[in-house]
Design an enzyme around this catalytic site. Structure first.
Site, PDB file in Angstrom:
ATOM      1  N   THR A 183      37.020  -6.611  38.015  1.00 27.21           N
ATOM      2  CA  THR A 183      36.662  -5.828  36.822  1.00 27.21           C
ATOM      3  C   THR A 183      35.327  -6.380  36.326  1.00 27.21           C
ATOM      4  O   THR A 183      34.291  -5.994  36.844  1.00 27.21           O
ATOM      5  CB  THR A 183      37.757  -5.870  35.729  1.00 27.21           C
ATOM      6  OG1 THR A 183      38.108  -7.214  35.465  1.00 27.21           O
ATOM      7  CG2 THR A 183      38.983  -5.088  36.182  1.00 27.21           C
ATOM      8  N   LYS A 209      41.240 -12.111  41.394  1.00 31.84           N
ATOM      9  CA  LYS A 209      40.289 -11.576  40.415  1.00 31.84           C
ATOM     10  C   LYS A 209      40.633 -12.114  39.032  1.00 31.84           C
ATOM     11  O   LYS A 209      41.782 -12.428  38.740  1.00 31.84           O
ATOM     12  CB  LYS A 209      40.267 -10.048  40.413  1.00 31.84           C
ATOM     13  CG  LYS A 209      41.507  -9.347  39.936  1.00 31.84           C
ATOM     14  CD  LYS A 209      41.654  -9.039  38.477  1.00 31.84           C
ATOM     15  CE  LYS A 209      40.426  -8.618  37.763  1.00 31.84           C
ATOM     16  NZ  LYS A 209      40.793  -8.268  36.321  1.00 31.84           N
ATOM     17  N   THR A 220      42.814 -10.180  33.092  1.00 29.96           N
ATOM     18  CA  THR A 220      43.999 -10.185  33.940  1.00 29.96           C
ATOM     19  C   THR A 220      43.694 -11.003  35.173  1.00 29.96           C
ATOM     20  O   THR A 220      42.607 -10.944  35.705  1.00 29.96           O
ATOM     21  CB  THR A 220      44.360  -8.748  34.356  1.00 29.96           C
ATOM     22  OG1 THR A 220      44.821  -8.040  33.228  1.00 29.96           O
ATOM     23  CG2 THR A 220      45.446  -8.757  35.414  1.00 29.96           C
ATOM     24  N   GLU A 273      34.758 -15.632  31.047  1.00 27.27           N
ATOM     25  CA  GLU A 273      33.725 -14.890  30.327  1.00 27.27           C
ATOM     26  C   GLU A 273      32.771 -15.830  29.607  1.00 27.27           C
ATOM     27  O   GLU A 273      33.192 -16.621  28.771  1.00 27.27           O
ATOM     28  CB  GLU A 273      34.339 -13.937  29.293  1.00 27.27           C
ATOM     29  CG  GLU A 273      35.275 -12.939  29.866  1.00 27.27           C
ATOM     30  CD  GLU A 273      36.678 -13.465  29.865  1.00 27.27           C
ATOM     31  OE1 GLU A 273      37.567 -12.707  30.213  1.00 27.27           O
ATOM     32  OE2 GLU A 273      36.879 -14.652  29.547  1.00 27.27           O
ATOM     33  N   ASN A 331      33.381  -9.958  24.665  1.00 30.85           N
ATOM     34  CA  ASN A 331      34.662  -9.475  24.165  1.00 30.85           C
ATOM     35  C   ASN A 331      34.582  -8.809  22.801  1.00 30.85           C
ATOM     36  O   ASN A 331      35.546  -8.205  22.352  1.00 30.85           O
ATOM     37  CB  ASN A 331      35.658 -10.627  24.120  1.00 30.85           C
ATOM     38  CG  ASN A 331      36.023 -11.054  25.512  1.00 30.85           C
ATOM     39  OD1 ASN A 331      36.476 -10.250  26.304  1.00 30.85           O
ATOM     40  ND2 ASN A 331      35.791 -12.314  25.825  1.00 30.85           N
ATOM     41  N   SER A 386      29.266  -1.526  16.885  1.00 36.26           N
ATOM     42  CA  SER A 386      28.900  -0.899  15.609  1.00 36.26           C
ATOM     43  C   SER A 386      27.388  -0.822  15.475  1.00 36.26           C
ATOM     44  O   SER A 386      26.673  -1.617  16.049  1.00 36.26           O
ATOM     45  CB  SER A 386      29.461  -1.704  14.449  1.00 36.26           C
ATOM     46  OG  SER A 386      28.911  -3.005  14.452  1.00 36.26           O
TER      47      SER A 386
END
Lengths: 413, 413
Positions: free
Chosen positions: B158, B184, B195, B285, B408, B413
């Site tokens: 992903t 992954k 995940t 991340e 994340n 906005s």
């Protein structure tokens, strides 16, 4: 220290009235900071009763140990609080520093060291030079005055962006009593850690065991229901003192916490504790949004609180809030990881009044626009119904922003 | 998706040999992504034995439920994995999608749906259109080839910044067997969640119960000892398949996990699981640093692991690492909040080989320069000795950076 005041700060502060039986002074002892006050002395000229709750850390600071020991006596004459050094993880030097500070305060006030309470916040691992207190406490006792709450709140700040104060009144047996409180948290300066300190004083006359029961019950839905980053300080301290000055107005001493005369006082105390606790969350490092998480329908109230804290402490939920992203999938994830009983296909989730998920899938009427509109607010209510029982809980947290990483990462390389 | 490959990525990838008994193909079914493969089919032409471990979430995805049911049979003929949609929190539609996918795969391969295993990763809460698989699985089965591991690893990515593959060999009773694996994690795209998926295949001939025991034991110090952000996916899946092709070389079937002939295989499997698990952390991340946390001297191994994970999941520890700040005070804090038995005055802490704290206070020989030098490395070992018992554990995590918040938080906005 952060330059700007948190956007979530209260728009106005209450006038903090003097409270009979307690005097305060602050001083700049030069513990760490320059050009600001860093020591607070609270003096109870007549012995006050005292209650306290402390960090659950298995590695508490030396002042926490000191307070726990003295709490057994139930009597307070002085409180010494310093910022700039937490006196935590300082080994035998830490214990020596608390003993010296206790003795210095006892000498200045004219009381026993067992009637002194201490709290420290700031750098950890560095020995605290307690001789700095010895030089200032005598003069502070002479200067101490009742009308000093705002200054007291300022002296105990570390990276707080605003002082935290609260006041309210209650009736005990027809006599009006006052409760004043101050708090600090949850800012930090490397290599510090967030610490929550709070000191609440009332002029009511309440015996120490009753006071302890009131505080222990009040802390659950207030200070123990807020989280900034899931990290527990070695120094968290919340103390409640009762000066008993309302005796002069005819209040008779309350001996037990189940006394029906305490109804108004209990409510007022709990409101004040909640007010201070929420002020701490609203000053969370880097916070831009406040999130109120309510869980209903859990197996028990305890299960509801575990689930609510799992949501509140999830970095993925908190970053989604920072991004104004109505990411209810991460709420499902946090429910699932909490370990508490949950049935995926009974879950329902609301952001504000917008139901985003029901019966284990996206709400058929889901509107991304409506959900996103809620996320743009400063205060965001999230509600999760587990659909299994009648357990409920509410907790409060803030978002996780780049500023949090910046404040705590130091980036000093 | 992140543009740049993680600085912690392996410097080179192994050549992944074909493995007898398994064929693979990938396809672009258009689940979510454009211009990339998003479906992986693994085919076992002869029935393979199968083992699996799954998320502990109380709200697991539909494919996790599907796999758990089929695992009871112990036989695998096909695996279908898709990226782009996690088929999680999709209610009855989710179950229908797994049933349709299972039937499509069974039809394509010519096997029972009970011999099909599924995994999905990607958006949650959106219905997965399983009819997209029906159109491609037949052709994929025709195209499937053994020499396809790298491509297989790519199809299940992903926001991973690199594909994760590992291979090794072992001896069973004088016969050389091979183990190949892909994984992954732990990237995400709003409104996704991290995940971890991993599929490991060997040509050894091992009965399903023995395989399950090997996997269950192997996952503890490997995949269950890594954490990026403490958040547990609804979809975590780790499966191990044994094609049994080594029978052709004379390997006799292993029936139980305590068979001494498994010694070499067990070691090789555990090494491979650790390799894949660490690759997942290295792609966390926003990760810029890898932290290996070893706890010794705890009351038990379980207590050591709880303490190690408390340190690894602490936002304050992780932001300090991001800031290259040798902030051992936060390590003390994390030990204290773990709830496990600890004695402040027996703690010792090392960053790399630099002992920074001992006997509950700063090391008398502490050198800020030495400690800071360790923090500048990409891989940072942290060791904590609790000083109470003989329990040990090692876990791995990454730092918490502004990029994590950015990835994340979406900041849409």
């Amino acid at each position: 220290m952060s330059a700007a005041v948190s956007p979530l700060a209260p728009k106005s502060y209450p006038d903090m009235p003097a409270l009979r039986g307690v005097r305060m002074a602050t001083a700049a002892a030069g513990i760490k900071y320059k050009n600001r006050t860093d020591v607070l002395l609270m003096v109870f000229d007549k012995p006050a009763t005292v209650a306290g709750v402390f960090t659950k850390s298995r590695c508490p600071s030396a002042p926490v140990d000191f307070c726990r020991t003295n709490l057994a006596g139930g009597v307070a004459r002085a409180v010494v609080v310093n910022s700039g050094n937490a006196n935590a993880f300082t080994g035998v030097k830490g214990r020596a520093a608390t003993e010296l500070t206790g003795q210095s305060a006892a000498d200045a006030i004219g009381c026993s060291t067992s009637e002194v309470f201490l709290a420290s916040t700031g750098v950890i691992g560095e020995p605290l030079d307690a001789t700095k207190f010895a030089g200032v406490l005598g003069q502070m006792n002479k200067d101490a005055t009742g009308d000093f709450w705002q200054e007291a709140a300022k002296a105990i700040m570390t990276t707080d962006t605003y002082p935290k104060v609260s006041t309210c009144t209650a009736e005990i047996d027809g006599v009006t009593v006052t409760i004043n409180g101050i708090a600090k948290g949850a800012g930090m300066i490397a290599p510090d850690m967030a610490t929550m300190l709070s000191f609440v004083v009332t002029d009511a006359d309440i015996a120490a065991p009753a006071l302890q029961a009131l505080l222990a019950a009040g802390v659950g839905p207030t200070f123990n229901s807020v989280t900034v980053d899931s990290d527990t300080s070695t120094s968290d301290t919340l103390m409640l003192f009762a000066t008993g000055a309302a005796r002069d107005d005819g209040q008779t001493r309350i001996e037990t916490a189940d006394d029906p005369k305490l109804a108004s006082f209990r409510d007022a105390l709990n409101d004040l504790l909640k007010d201070l606790a929420l002020q701490v969350v609203r000053d969370g490092e880097g916070a831009r949004k406040m999130v109120e998480i309510t869980v209903t329908g859990a197996e028990s109230d305890a299960a509801a609180k575990t689930i609510a804290l799992s949501i509140a402490n999830s970095p993925l939920v908190k970053t989604a809030v920072a991004g104004e992203d109505a990411n209810w999938g991460r709420v499902v994830m946090a429910v699932g990881k909490s370990g508490e009983l949950a049935d995926r296909d009974r879950l329902a989730i609301w952001f504000g009044n917008v139901r985003v998920a029901v019966n284990g899938e996206r709400d058929p009427d889901y509107s991304e626009a409506d959900a996103s509109a809620v996320m743009k607010h400063q205060d965001i209510p999230v509600k999760v119904d587990i659909g299994l029982g009648s357990g409920t809980a509410t907790v409060w947290t803030c978002d996780l922003t780049k500023e949090y990483v910046e404040i705590n990462g130091d980036y000093r390389s």
